[in-house]
Design a protein around this motif. Sequence first.
Motif, short mmCIF file in Angstrom:
data_model
loop_
_atom_site.label_atom_id
_atom_site.label_comp_id
_atom_site.label_asym_id
_atom_site.label_seq_id
_atom_site.Cartn_x
_atom_site.Cartn_y
_atom_site.Cartn_z
N ASP A 42 0.85 -1.19 0.00
CA ASP A 42 0.00 0.00 0.00
C ASP A 42 0.88 1.23 0.00
O ASP A 42 1.91 1.28 0.67
CB ASP A 42 -0.95 0.01 1.21
CG ASP A 42 -2.35 -0.44 0.83
OD1 ASP A 42 -2.81 -0.09 -0.27
OD2 ASP A 42 -2.97 -1.15 1.64
N ASP A 70 -3.68 -4.66 6.49
CA ASP A 70 -3.94 -5.70 5.48
C ASP A 70 -3.54 -7.08 6.01
O ASP A 70 -4.19 -8.08 5.70
CB ASP A 70 -3.20 -5.38 4.18
CG ASP A 70 -3.90 -4.29 3.38
OD1 ASP A 70 -5.14 -4.33 3.30
OD2 ASP A 70 -3.22 -3.41 2.85
N ARG A 141 -11.58 -12.93 1.53
CA ARG A 141 -12.80 -12.19 1.21
C ARG A 141 -13.88 -13.08 0.60
O ARG A 141 -15.03 -12.68 0.52
CB ARG A 141 -12.49 -11.06 0.21
CG ARG A 141 -11.56 -10.00 0.76
CD ARG A 141 -11.26 -8.94 -0.29
NE ARG A 141 -10.45 -7.86 0.30
CZ ARG A 141 -10.15 -6.73 -0.33
NH1 ARG A 141 -10.58 -6.53 -1.56
NH2 ARG A 141 -9.43 -5.80 0.27
N ASP A 205 -10.14 -5.36 5.75
CA ASP A 205 -10.02 -4.15 6.54
C ASP A 205 -10.73 -3.01 5.82
O ASP A 205 -10.83 -2.99 4.59
CB ASP A 205 -8.56 -3.80 6.85
CG ASP A 205 -7.75 -3.43 5.63
OD1 ASP A 205 -7.92 -4.09 4.58
OD2 ASP A 205 -6.95 -2.49 5.71
N SER A 207 -10.77 0.37 4.55
CA SER A 207 -9.91 1.50 4.19
C SER A 207 -10.66 2.52 3.34
O SER A 207 -10.52 3.72 3.52
CB SER A 207 -8.67 1.01 3.44
OG SER A 207 -9.04 0.23 2.31
N1 LIG Z 1 -1.08 -2.01 -9.75
C1 LIG Z 1 -1.46 -3.22 -9.32
N2 LIG Z 1 -0.95 -4.33 -9.86
C2 LIG Z 1 -1.35 -5.55 -9.45
N3 LIG Z 1 -2.25 -5.75 -8.48
C3 LIG Z 1 -2.80 -4.68 -7.90
C4 LIG Z 1 -2.44 -3.36 -8.29
N4 LIG Z 1 -3.15 -2.50 -7.53
C5 LIG Z 1 -3.92 -3.24 -6.71
N5 LIG Z 1 -3.72 -4.55 -6.92
C6 LIG Z 1 -4.38 -5.68 -6.27
O1 LIG Z 1 -5.80 -5.50 -6.32
C7 LIG Z 1 -6.44 -5.95 -5.12
C8 LIG Z 1 -7.29 -4.83 -4.52
O2 LIG Z 1 -6.44 -3.76 -4.16
P1 LIG Z 1 -6.85 -2.68 -3.06
O3 LIG Z 1 -8.26 -2.25 -3.29
O4 LIG Z 1 -5.79 -1.66 -3.02
O5 LIG Z 1 -6.82 -3.57 -1.73
P2 LIG Z 1 -6.63 -3.05 -0.24
O6 LIG Z 1 -7.82 -2.18 0.05
O7 LIG Z 1 -6.62 -4.31 0.57
O8 LIG Z 1 -5.34 -2.33 -0.19
C9 LIG Z 1 -5.33 -6.45 -4.21
O9 LIG Z 1 -5.23 -7.84 -4.36
C10 LIG Z 1 -4.07 -5.76 -4.77
O10 LIG Z 1 -2.92 -6.54 -4.55
#
Ligand SMILES: Nc1ncnc2c1ncn2[C@@H]1O[C@H](COP(=O)(O)OP(=O)(O)O)[C@@H](O)[C@H]1O
Length: 314
Positions: A42, A70, A141, A205, A207
């Motif tokens: 993150d 996370d 999830r 979580d 966020s």
């Molecule tokens: N640029 C990226 N490349 C690959 N996977 C991504 C990228 N951005 C987000 N993800 C994946 O997409 C999913 C959702 O991300 P996100 O909404 O940011 O989750 P969280 O709220 O748990 O941080 C997660 O599995 C994350 O690893």
Amino acid sequence: MNEFDLIRRYFTHSTPAAVLGVGDDAAILRPTAGHDLHVSADMLVSGRHFFADVEPEALGHKALAVNLSDMAAMGATPRWALLTLALPQLDEAWVAAFARGFFGLAAAHGVGVVGGDTTRGPLTLSVTIMGETPQGQALRRDSARSGDDIWVSGQLGLAAAALRSRLGQLPGIALPADCLRQLERPQPRVALGQQLLGIAHAALDVSDGFAADLSHILQRSHCGAEIWLDALPTHPALQPLRAQLLPCIAAGGDDYELCFTAPPERAAAVLAAAAVAGVAVSKVGRISTVPGLRLLAGDGSEVQLERLGYDHFA
Ligand SMILES: Nc1ncnc2c1ncn2[C@@H]1O[C@H](COP(=O)(O)OP(=O)(O)O)[C@@H](O)[C@H]1O
Ligand SMILES: Cc1ncc(C[n+]2csc(CCOP(=O)(O)OP(=O)(O)O)c2C)c(N)n1
Ligand SMILES: [Mg+2]
């Protein structure tokens, strides 16, 4: 002071849990036998996730806290982290305070900071975190089941209220100090996540906002839910403002609480797990086979929110 002095002085701490930590081309880690390895990243961007003038110590705390959150959501024990920084200039006092916040929380959770990257650029902090659960035990999830109770930890809406207040969107409302503390120094629910292994069916979580994040569980678990809005926990001082602050409470974001589902017959086990973790939990709704998320007011009528949560591109 140059780049390498900076890394040595502020970002190199001993990491007994790693085979090899900071200082080589890569760290060497040895996961615990019989465990699954969890990896998550993150990023926090100035102006988007925090105000540029935020206290650097609080920012260091939050950069790790949102990543620990996370791990908490998976029920994982956090073990290692990588810290990647873009800094506009070398302000040593700022870096020292940032590192205090970051490494203070890392030490509190037994997390070894085993590497990262440092560059000049617009203020951006990215953390990659790794943790472990006993094989096959993680809270995912996609495992909610019809009939599960829906629970949430702590209190919702405090951070979102603090953000709106700072943006001048809550004129005439004096918020308790807990709101700003929640925005700037969220406490990741790591102990609760671990205690919920073997009890909760699904977890994540919060966020982006409770409603938006719960929707991820619903989509991935192919089910629906009803939420009793009056049951969503918030700060006692915000209770009289509940109606006005509903968008913050139900969809505000930056809460870093856990939302999880568990079968009704495990309610006592959930409460016992929360007691061990020292965190309050509230039952706020139920998983159903009817698709979609239904937000219900006290009189049973359905409430439509303008937004379910934060979206970077909406
Ligand atoms: N640029 C990226 N490349 C690959 N996977 C991504 C990228 N951005 C987000 N993800 C994946 O997409 C999913 C959702 O991300 P996100 O909404 O940011 O989750 P969280 O709220 O748990 O941080 C997660 O599995 C994350 O690893
Ligand atoms: C200056 C500032 N503007 C807006 C927000 C609100 N905000 C920014 S990102 C975000 C959601 C969480 O961030 P995201 O990058 O989506 O984290 P993730 O879901 O990946 O953990 C919220 C509520 C904030 N905290 N600070
Ligand atoms: Mg993310």
